[in-house]
Design an enzyme around this catalytic site. Sequence first.
Site, PDB file in Angstrom:
ATOM      1  N   HIS A 140     -10.101  -5.875  -3.078  1.00  0.00           N
ATOM      2  CA  HIS A 140      -9.084  -5.370  -4.014  1.00  0.00           C
ATOM      3  C   HIS A 140      -9.436  -3.961  -4.481  1.00  0.00           C
ATOM      4  O   HIS A 140     -10.328  -3.776  -5.316  1.00  0.00           O
ATOM      5  CB  HIS A 140      -8.997  -6.349  -5.194  1.00  0.00           C
ATOM      6  N   GLU A 152     -12.984  -4.769  -6.093  1.00  0.00           N
ATOM      7  CA  GLU A 152     -13.406  -6.160  -6.311  1.00  0.00           C
ATOM      8  C   GLU A 152     -13.422  -6.871  -4.953  1.00  0.00           C
ATOM      9  O   GLU A 152     -12.429  -6.806  -4.221  1.00  0.00           O
ATOM     10  CB  GLU A 152     -12.436  -6.879  -7.262  1.00  0.00           C
TER      11      GLU A 152
HETATM   12  N1  LIG Z   1       0.094  -0.837  -7.550  1.00  0.00           N
HETATM   13  C1  LIG Z   1      -1.148  -1.092  -7.923  1.00  0.00           C
HETATM   14  O1  LIG Z   1      -1.646  -0.539  -8.934  1.00  0.00           O
HETATM   15  C2  LIG Z   1      -2.007  -2.029  -7.115  1.00  0.00           C
HETATM   16  C3  LIG Z   1      -3.405  -1.961  -7.240  1.00  0.00           C
HETATM   17  C4  LIG Z   1      -4.202  -2.804  -6.468  1.00  0.00           C
HETATM   18  C5  LIG Z   1      -3.621  -3.726  -5.602  1.00  0.00           C
HETATM   19  N2  LIG Z   1      -2.255  -3.778  -5.517  1.00  0.00           N
HETATM   20  C6  LIG Z   1      -1.688  -4.756  -4.579  1.00  0.00           C
HETATM   21  O2  LIG Z   1      -1.359  -4.084  -3.369  1.00  0.00           O
HETATM   22  C7  LIG Z   1      -0.225  -4.715  -2.759  1.00  0.00           C
HETATM   23  C8  LIG Z   1       0.866  -3.688  -2.514  1.00  0.00           C
HETATM   24  O3  LIG Z   1       1.221  -3.087  -3.754  1.00  0.00           O
HETATM   25  P1  LIG Z   1       1.768  -1.579  -3.820  1.00  0.00           P
HETATM   26  O4  LIG Z   1       1.543  -1.120  -5.225  1.00  0.00           O
HETATM   27  O5  LIG Z   1       1.258  -0.782  -2.677  1.00  0.00           O
HETATM   28  O6  LIG Z   1       3.352  -1.858  -3.646  1.00  0.00           O
HETATM   29  P2  LIG Z   1       4.477  -0.900  -3.036  1.00  0.00           P
HETATM   30  O7  LIG Z   1       5.755  -1.399  -3.591  1.00  0.00           O
HETATM   31  O8  LIG Z   1       4.124   0.528  -3.234  1.00  0.00           O
HETATM   32  O9  LIG Z   1       4.391  -1.199  -1.464  1.00  0.00           O
HETATM   33  C9  LIG Z   1       4.688  -2.471  -0.943  1.00  0.00           C
HETATM   34  C10 LIG Z   1       4.690  -2.423   0.574  1.00  0.00           C
HETATM   35  O10 LIG Z   1       5.069  -3.727   1.045  1.00  0.00           O
HETATM   36  C11 LIG Z   1       6.067  -3.578   2.045  1.00  0.00           C
HETATM   37  N3  LIG Z   1       6.900  -4.774   2.029  1.00  0.00           N
HETATM   38  C12 LIG Z   1       7.848  -5.111   1.105  1.00  0.00           C
HETATM   39  N4  LIG Z   1       8.411  -6.295   1.434  1.00  0.00           N
HETATM   40  C13 LIG Z   1       7.796  -6.695   2.577  1.00  0.00           C
HETATM   41  C14 LIG Z   1       7.951  -7.820   3.428  1.00  0.00           C
HETATM   42  N5  LIG Z   1       8.836  -8.780   3.150  1.00  0.00           N
HETATM   43  N6  LIG Z   1       7.155  -7.900   4.538  1.00  0.00           N
HETATM   44  C15 LIG Z   1       6.232  -6.939   4.819  1.00  0.00           C
HETATM   45  N7  LIG Z   1       6.072  -5.841   4.059  1.00  0.00           N
HETATM   46  C16 LIG Z   1       6.832  -5.732   2.957  1.00  0.00           C
HETATM   47  C17 LIG Z   1       6.831  -2.323   1.627  1.00  0.00           C
HETATM   48  O11 LIG Z   1       7.548  -1.794   2.734  1.00  0.00           O
HETATM   49  C18 LIG Z   1       5.678  -1.424   1.169  1.00  0.00           C
HETATM   50  O12 LIG Z   1       5.071  -0.801   2.299  1.00  0.00           O
HETATM   51  C19 LIG Z   1       0.181  -5.860  -3.685  1.00  0.00           C
HETATM   52  O13 LIG Z   1      -0.419  -7.040  -3.253  1.00  0.00           O
HETATM   53  C20 LIG Z   1      -0.400  -5.423  -5.033  1.00  0.00           C
HETATM   54  O14 LIG Z   1      -0.658  -6.501  -5.898  1.00  0.00           O
HETATM   55  C21 LIG Z   1      -1.439  -2.934  -6.223  1.00  0.00           C
END
Ligand SMILES: NC(=O)c1ccc[n+]([C@@H]2O[C@H](COP(=O)([O-])OP(=O)(O)OC[C@H]3O[C@@H](n4cnc5c(N)ncnc54)[C@H](O)[C@@H]3O)[C@@H](O)[C@H]2O)c1
Length: 285
Positions: A140, A152
């Site tokens: 993470h 993490e």
């Molecule tokens: N935003 C944060 O601060 C943060 C920090 C650490 C971890 N995360 C985790 O990282 C992951 C992504 O979050 P993010 O902030 O990059 O979100 P985001 O909205 O910026 O990106 C999401 C991605 O998922 C793709 N996506 C959406 N629906 C989909 C589907 N049905 N099948 C395949 N791909 C799909 C989108 O095209 C995009 O590339 C999540 O699990 C989130 O919990 C986020």
Amino acid sequence: MAVKRIGVVGSGLMGSGVTEVAAKAGYEVVVRSRTQAGADSTIAGLEKSLGRQVEKGRLDDTARAEVLGRVRACTDLGELAECDLVSESVVEDLPTKQELFAELDRVCQPGAILTTNTSTLPVVEMAMRTGRPELVCGIHFFNPAPMMPLVEIAPAITTSGDTVAEARAFVEACGKAAVLVKDQAGFVVNALLFPYLNNAVKLLDGGVATRDDIDAAMKGGCNFPMGPLELLDLVGLDTSLSIIEALHDESSDPNYAPARLLRRMVTAGRLGRKRGAGFYEYPKK
Ligand SMILES: NC(=O)c1ccc[n+]([C@@H]2O[C@H](COP(=O)([O-])OP(=O)(O)OC[C@H]3O[C@@H](n4cnc5c(N)ncnc54)[C@H](O)[C@@H]3O)[C@@H](O)[C@H]2O)c1
């Protein structure tokens, strides 16, 4: 196995960040977006980010070209077949991630490690959709991944000690510090952080203080670098809601019930910086 080639699935905030981190650490990176437009904009975003670092004198032109030369964007998951370690960063939705892990298990070479960047979802639920649950682990990163020093590592109860060691070696090669956490909703950081962020939205909704005063209070009163509403905008309100829902589901603690206003804002598409509007408005990039 010596990890050399990294696969990244998802090219939103976190997928793009992890791509940059791994490529700068010297790994070959194959990043998969669902659409060609997504793949193109991942490379354009990386070029822009590296360009800014060159302007600021933090990177030279040769290093910039080398980093870019190590990254390939694609739309076909099959192109991750030869990756040694895959980092999944798609939407925070368990059925979507489970389906993806089953597919990754089919396309990735035997022995490849499959990791999830989930903030709150159970890693074991993804591991058990594969035929290699001992090779699945939570790694993470934090947002923005190129800047944040911590990662993490969250092994599922099925994850082998060798996989945890490989995960740690990867994280450290990326220049990050690792903490080992249990596969439990929110791990450490988000289990502590998100109830606080959710309560800030409840205070705003209840009219206890204005948006600006809530943020000013926590910056000035606790010396936090960002206020809670600014931070929610940075994380993304849809992702934040999913995180709070997962904490609530796992704990059944009524204090973790998502703030009404947060739900309303997600429904209205006010998802934060990535959409140009959340609690604040942002100029188009
Ligand atoms: N935003 C944060 O601060 C943060 C920090 C650490 C971890 N995360 C985790 O990282 C992951 C992504 O979050 P993010 O902030 O990059 O979100 P985001 O909205 O910026 O990106 C999401 C991605 O998922 C793709 N996506 C959406 N629906 C989909 C589907 N049905 N099948 C395949 N791909 C799909 C989108 O095209 C995009 O590339 C999540 O699990 C989130 O919990 C986020």
